[in-house]
Design a protein around this motif. Structure first.
Motif, PDB file in Angstrom:
ATOM      1  N   ASP A   8      30.305  22.527  12.495  1.00  0.00           N
ATOM      2  CA  ASP A   8      29.958  23.721  13.272  1.00  0.00           C
ATOM      3  C   ASP A   8      29.614  23.314  14.686  1.00  0.00           C
ATOM      4  O   ASP A   8      28.922  22.333  14.920  1.00  0.00           O
ATOM      5  N   VAL A   9      30.113  24.098  15.662  1.00  0.00           N
ATOM      6  CA  VAL A   9      29.880  23.784  17.067  1.00  0.00           C
ATOM      7  C   VAL A   9      28.425  23.994  17.424  1.00  0.00           C
ATOM      8  O   VAL A   9      27.825  23.230  18.163  1.00  0.00           O
ATOM      9  N   CYS A  10      27.826  25.059  16.929  1.00  0.00           N
ATOM     10  CA  CYS A  10      26.447  25.383  17.281  1.00  0.00           C
ATOM     11  C   CYS A  10      25.493  24.418  16.607  1.00  0.00           C
ATOM     12  O   CYS A  10      25.572  24.190  15.409  1.00  0.00           O
ATOM     13  N   ALA A  11      24.562  23.847  17.377  1.00  0.00           N
ATOM     14  CA  ALA A  11      23.589  22.916  16.822  1.00  0.00           C
ATOM     15  C   ALA A  11      22.406  23.693  16.276  1.00  0.00           C
ATOM     16  O   ALA A  11      21.933  24.642  16.870  1.00  0.00           O
ATOM     17  N   GLY A  12      21.897  23.253  15.104  1.00  0.00           N
ATOM     18  CA  GLY A  12      20.705  23.886  14.540  1.00  0.00           C
ATOM     19  C   GLY A  12      21.060  25.175  13.831  1.00  0.00           C
ATOM     20  O   GLY A  12      22.194  25.570  13.699  1.00  0.00           O
ATOM     21  N   LEU A  61      23.131  29.765  31.608  1.00  0.00           N
ATOM     22  CA  LEU A  61      23.139  31.169  32.009  1.00  0.00           C
ATOM     23  C   LEU A  61      23.940  31.374  33.290  1.00  0.00           C
ATOM     24  O   LEU A  61      24.686  32.347  33.421  1.00  0.00           O
ATOM     25  N   ASN A  62      23.778  30.456  34.241  1.00  0.00           N
ATOM     26  CA  ASN A  62      24.545  30.549  35.486  1.00  0.00           C
ATOM     27  C   ASN A  62      26.052  30.457  35.213  1.00  0.00           C
ATOM     28  O   ASN A  62      26.858  31.175  35.813  1.00  0.00           O
ATOM     29  N   GLU A  98      31.214  28.464  24.023  1.00  0.00           N
ATOM     30  CA  GLU A  98      30.173  27.847  23.198  1.00  0.00           C
ATOM     31  C   GLU A  98      28.810  28.448  23.520  1.00  0.00           C
ATOM     32  O   GLU A  98      27.993  28.676  22.627  1.00  0.00           O
ATOM     33  N   ILE A  99      28.574  28.716  24.796  1.00  0.00           N
ATOM     34  CA  ILE A  99      27.308  29.341  25.204  1.00  0.00           C
ATOM     35  C   ILE A  99      27.210  30.748  24.620  1.00  0.00           C
ATOM     36  O   ILE A  99      26.162  31.167  24.123  1.00  0.00           O
ATOM     37  N   ASP A 159      24.228  29.984  22.190  1.00  0.00           N
ATOM     38  CA  ASP A 159      22.979  30.009  22.962  1.00  0.00           C
ATOM     39  C   ASP A 159      22.460  31.414  23.247  1.00  0.00           C
ATOM     40  O   ASP A 159      21.291  31.709  23.007  1.00  0.00           O
ATOM     41  N   LEU A 160      23.305  32.267  23.744  1.00  0.00           N
ATOM     42  CA  LEU A 160      22.849  33.592  24.148  1.00  0.00           C
ATOM     43  C   LEU A 160      22.321  34.435  22.988  1.00  0.00           C
ATOM     44  O   LEU A 160      21.392  35.225  23.186  1.00  0.00           O
TER      45      LEU A 160
END
Length: 357
Positions: A1-5, A215-216, A313-314, A318-319
């Motif tokens: 899986d790309v997302c960690a955690g 975010l940027n 991926e973000i 992340d978001l």
């Protein structure tokens, strides 16, 4: 899986056994064709049983009649034919008084059996007609589906860039020049400068990026997508509307849950990586929020590889972890449109099964 955690948390899979148990349970359901064959066999067996009962009743009446006649002859007159008409009259009264009620009862029973057999035959005929209608309806649905897909493919092929690039190659060129992760931004120069420094240090490739930089990068890509959409609206909005209506048509049809998943997966398999990238960003806009709900329901981005594009991926990893206030302040979005189902067919399928059980 790309997302960690543990990025995603699905309440639907939190129970004992998880999503796999739900999916396994759904696989135990027999197919419609199998059920139809089983029911047809049962109707045939029941019809044979009714015929057998009719034969038994007729045989019993015949045996009883024979015994009654034989008993009368043996008891009163012996085994000879009398020439006295009174004897024949007495014989007729005796036989009629005993046999006629039996024949009457047998007649009623045979009529009831015949009615039951006709009901079974009618039921089997109606079932065959319904099965034929279902097949015709499914064939009509599939013809419309493939025609719709053909229309969508023509829309993609008809896209043209100023330099003559067409179809998916034009989509790729617009993406690279406007909202790819490594595209310089005129409105966010500091964001691109910080990313350039990370690339020099090697942190970018290693995934060492702080939240603000992520975010940027997301804002930069979103603004780039907005620019290219406004510039190429006549090409892009037709694609989004066509796909949205296609998935909405599948979702609101009378198909079973398994059939909806099948056809949605079939449409999803026709989408290339670059087309799914555009759909991801479309779902982040106010115009695409309804389509985003269908993306979640049918895992439209299950096949989308995000490890080759940092901003994807973000978006995936992340978001979704930001709370509502952070999301609003940092990105300007009032609501995050995607959940785990958009990127996982297992989760989306488990939800569909749970919603119908």
């Amino acid at each position: 899986d790309v997302c960690a955690g543990d990025v995603w948390r699905s309440a639907e899979c939190a129970g004992e056994g998880g999503c796999g148990e739900v999916e396994n349970a759904s696989r135990k359901k027999p197919t419609n064709l199998g059920e139809t064959m089983k029911n047809d066999d049962g109707d045939s067996d029941e019809g044979n049983a009714l015929l057998t009962q009719g034969y038994v009743i007729a045989a019993v009446i015949g045996v009883c009649s024979t015994l009654i006649v034989s008993t009368f002859i043996w008891r009163f007159h012996g085994f000879y034919f009398s020439s006295d008409s009174q004897h024949w009259g007495q014989f007729g009264d005796f036989v009629g008084g005993l046999v006629n009620p039996l024949v009457g009862v047998a007649t009623v029973l045979l009529v009831l059996i015949n009615i039951r057999i006709q009901q079974k035959e009618l039921k089997a005929s109606l079932k065959q007609i319904k099965h034929a209608n279902d097949l015709n309806a499914k064939q009509s649905f599939e013809q419309s589906l493939f025609a719709w897909l053909g229309t969508y493919r023509q829309l993609v092929d008809n896209i043209r860039d100023e330099d003559g690039t067409a179809g998916r190659l034009a989509l790729v060129a617009w993406h690279r020049s406007n909202f790819a992760s490594d595209t310089p931004s005129t409105s966010q120069p500091s964001a691109f400068a910080s990313i350039a420094k990370m690339i020099e240090r090697g942190d970018y490739l290693e995934g060492k990026m702080d939240l603000q930089t992520k975010l940027n990068l997301f804002i930069q890509a979103s603004e780039g997508y907005a620019r290219i959409f406004e510039k190429k609206r006549s090409d892009l909005d037709a694609l989004f509307r066509t796909l949205y209506r296609l998935f909405l048509w599948i979702d609101t049809s009378t198909l079973t849950t398994a059939e909806k998943r099948h056809y949605a997966s079939l449409v999803r398999a026709q989408l290339s990586w670059i087309e799914m990238v555009y759909l991801v960003f479309n779902g982040l806009t106010s115009q695409g929020k309804n389509f985003a709900a269908l993306c979640n329901k049918y895992a439209l981005f299950d096949n989308l590889a995000v490890n080759s594009e940092r901003v994807l991926e973000i978006i995936k990893c992340d978001l979704p972890n930001l709370n509502q206030d952070e999301l609003n302040v940092m990105t300007g979005l009032q609501h995050w449109p995607y959940d785990e189902g958009a990127f996982s067919s297992d989760v989306a399928w488990a939800r569909l099964v749970a919603a119908t059980t």
